[in-house]
Each structure stands twice: as structure tokens, then as C-alpha cells.
Design a protein around this motif. Structure first.
Motif, short mmCIF file in Angstrom:
data_model
loop_
_atom_site.label_atom_id
_atom_site.label_comp_id
_atom_site.label_asym_id
_atom_site.label_seq_id
_atom_site.Cartn_x
_atom_site.Cartn_y
_atom_site.Cartn_z
N SER A 333 0.64 -1.16 -0.06
CA SER A 333 -0.20 0.29 0.50
C SER A 333 0.51 1.37 -0.23
N THR A 334 2.01 1.26 0.57
CA THR A 334 2.95 2.39 0.24
C THR A 334 3.45 2.51 -0.53
N ARG A 336 2.16 1.94 -3.15
CA ARG A 336 1.50 2.66 -4.04
C ARG A 336 1.27 3.98 -4.46
N ARG A 337 0.94 3.74 -3.20
CA ARG A 337 1.03 5.76 -2.73
C ARG A 337 2.20 6.33 -3.25
N LYS A 338 2.85 6.02 -2.79
CA LYS A 338 4.39 6.42 -3.10
C LYS A 338 4.26 6.67 -4.62
N HIS A 339 4.36 5.78 -5.29
CA HIS A 339 3.49 5.80 -7.05
C HIS A 339 2.41 6.62 -7.55
N ASP A 340 1.63 6.84 -6.52
CA ASP A 340 0.45 7.60 -7.35
C ASP A 340 1.26 9.08 -7.28
N GLU A 341 1.75 9.19 -6.02
CA GLU A 341 2.29 10.56 -6.26
C GLU A 341 3.02 10.78 -6.54
#
Length: 341
Positions: A333-334, A336-341
């Protein structure tokens, strides 16, 4: 007239000792077994309301108390970062020593000999782990064969000279609806809690498991701590074997066989860290109660008792696997969140 306001006093905050105790329970992982016990006890009563009869209360207590004491012995070894594979064999050896020597010695004499046997078994394990720097799992696997062979040498089949008096002292009722085995368990568990939480040596036990080098750097003696911890563990196992012998009125050279896997399952369910340094007395006792109730439910449901081994294995597997799955999910999850940012 100006309006008046009514102030509702805030509820009193927990006192420092209570708050500290709750924090300690969270750290030691005891919250989960407490909740599991409450939920499972409610389910158990719904399925089997007869639990609250005198007979079933006493039967359940005589099943749970030996397991809890033996699991507390396993917990001590886990606290210092090890695991005791010989714990079932020590149970068997102490069991047959008590059952056979009760005829040759007085009751207190047989009790002392049984406890001394457990302490000596623990001393052998502890000396090899602490002073020969051998891994606990390898040492206790080897000594398990030795202790099991000694048990079969003393008594090659179920027997002994246990009397009704021994049953009343170890497994009867103190007063109606109060099994005496629960009283013995409570006294021993409270004494062990005070030892671990309120003495300098007890804090060293936790320290050795969480950071042996730090304990040594502080000028303390981790090797002596490991040796004494194994000895105390052996004494607890001996006490559990006495309650087991008293409840069955027999000595059995294989009586300890189920307690190896079950004691590990109880410690796992209690929330203790197998890396060492974290574990709860209360959590272990309640986890033993949960596992004992599982065995009782299987018995009253007419299901083969060997399914309890499957349940114990699943508990150990779940405790090992679930944190890894949660950690993997959090990392994913972390990322993916960094990738989306």
C-alpha cells in the motif's frame, strides 16, 4: 435572567497504575488473548451451557491448569529468545517420578523430588545453552530423547501409587464451584508475575530476550540469567505434571507428549514474541483456557481429540503468517501511494 450553563464533569481518567498496566498488556500482546477468551467463553456457554455445573467446571479446570503451568514454563524460554522442545519429555519424566515416589516417600517428599527433577532438567538445558553457546532448539531436541527414555525406564506403562487424597489436594474443590487446581494456578501465576515484573532479575529475563548484548554491556550476567530461567521453567513444568498426575490418578511415561505442541500454541496465541523480550503471564493463562475449551468442545461434540493438534498447528501457523501478510500489505500500500504521488 441570564442563561446558565451546566457543566458535565468529565469521567475520571484511569489512575497511573491502571494506565501503565494497560500499556504493558498492549506491549506484551495480552490484549488479543483477553478478547479471544471473552468471545470464546461466550460462544462456549452458548453451545454448552452446562459448563457452569460443578462437574464441568472442575473437569475444565483440571484440563486447563496443567496446560497453563507448562505453557508458562515455555513462555519463560521464549522470553529469553529460545524454545524448549524437551518440555513434553520433562512433563512425562516429572509425572512418573511423582507417581512412583509417592509410595516410597511422604507426599511432600515426592513433591520436592518431582520439582527437583524438573529443575535439574532445566539446569542441563540451561547450562548447554548459556555456557556452551548452543542453540536452545538443538539442545532441547537432544535432551528430549534423554528425558523421554528416563521416563520409560522408571515406568514403562501407566501406573503409580497415587491415592484419592492426592486427587483432593491437586484437583478437587476448595469450596463448591471453586476447583482447587485453579487456586494453585492463580497463586503460581501471581508469584511468577511479581518475579518477572517486580524484581531486577525478572527484568533481566526480558532484557536478555530483547537485547543480550545490552544486558552484558550493563555489567549484568546474561548466561546466569539464561541458566536460572531454564531452571525455573523446569520447576513450573514439574508443578504442571503434579496437577496432571493428581487429576488422572496415574503416572504415564507418555503423558507429556501432547504438551509440546500445545504449549507452543498457547504461547503463540498469548501474543508473545518468539524473538524474545515480550510475553504476558495473563495472556498465557487465558490462551491456555481458550485452547482447553477447544479441546472440551471437541470432546463433547464427539470429534476425535487429535483434531486439537490440527487446531494448535493452525494457531502457530497463523501467528507466524498473519503478521507477514499484514506487513506485506502495508508495504504494498505504501509503495502504491508513493507511486501515485
Amino acid at each position: 435572567m441570564s442563561p446558565t450553563t451546566t457543566t458535565i464533569p468529565a469521567p475520571p481518567q484511569p489512575v497511573g497504575a491502571v494506565r501503565s498496566g494497560v500499556r504493558r498488556m498492549k506491549y506484551d500482546g495480552a490484549i488479543a488473548p483477553v478478547l479471544a477468551f471473552v468471545v470464546f467463553f461466550g460462544v462456549y456457554l452458548a453451545i454448552n451451557p452446562g459448563l457452569l455445573t460443578r462437574f464441568q467446571l472442575q473437569s475444565a479446570a483440571n484440563l486447563i491448569a496443567p496446560l497453563a503451568l507448562i505453557a508458562l514454563g515455555q513462555l519463560l524460554i521464549v522470553l529469553i529468545g529460545g524454545i524448549d522442545i524437551s518440555i513434553g519429555a520433562i512433563t512425562s519424566l516429572c509425572n512418573v517420578v511423582f507417581a512412583t515416589q509417592i509410595a516410597n516417600l511422604s507426599g511432600p517428599g515426592a513433591l520436592l523430588m518431582c520439582i527437583a527433577t524438573g529443575v535439574l532438567c532445566g539446569a542441563l538445558n540451561g547450562a548447554l545453552v548459556a555456557y556452551a553457546n548452543l542453540p536452545a532448539i538443538a539442545v532441547t531436541l537432544a535432551t528430549a530423547f534423554i528425558f523421554a527414555a528416563l521416563a520409560r525406564q522408571i515406568l514403562d506403562r501407566p501406573g503409580g501409587a497415587l491415592s484419592e487424597e492426592i486427587y483432593l489436594i491437586t484437583s478437587g474443590e476448595l469450596v463448591p464451584f471453586v476447583p482447587i487446581s485453579v487456586v494453585w494456578l492463580a497463586l503460581i501465576a501471581v508469584a511468577l508475575w511479581f518475579f518477572l515484573q517486580r524484581t531486577a532479575f525478572g527484568r533481566q529475563v526480558y532484557g536478555v530476550g530483547s537485547g543480550r548484548q545490552a544486558v552484558q554491556s550493563a555489567g549484568l550476567k546474561p548466561r546466569l540469567t539464561i541458566l536460572v530461567t531454564f531452571m525455573i521453567s523446569g520447576g513450573l513444568v514439574a508443578l504442571g505434571s503434579i496437577l496432571l498426575a493428581g487429576s488422572t490418578l496415574t503416572g504415564d511415561p507418555r503423558s507429556g507428549d501432547p504438551y509440546l505442541l500445545n504449549s507452543i500454541a498457547v504461547v503463540a496465541l498469548s501474543g508473545a514474541a518468539f524473538a524474545g523480550g515480550r510475553g504476558s503471564i495473563l495472556g498465557t493463562v487465558l490462551a491456555a483456557a481458550v485452547l482447553g475449551m477447544v479441546g472440551n468442545l471437541l470432546f463433547f461434540a464427539g470429534i476425535n481429540s487429535y483434531w486439537q493438534y490440527v487446531i494448535s498447528a493452525l494457531i502457530i501457523l497463523a501467528v507466524v503468517v498473519i503478521p507477514r501478510l499484514v506487513g506485506f500489505a502495508v508495504r504494498t500500500s505504501t509503495l502504491r501511494r508513493k507511486h501515485d504521488e
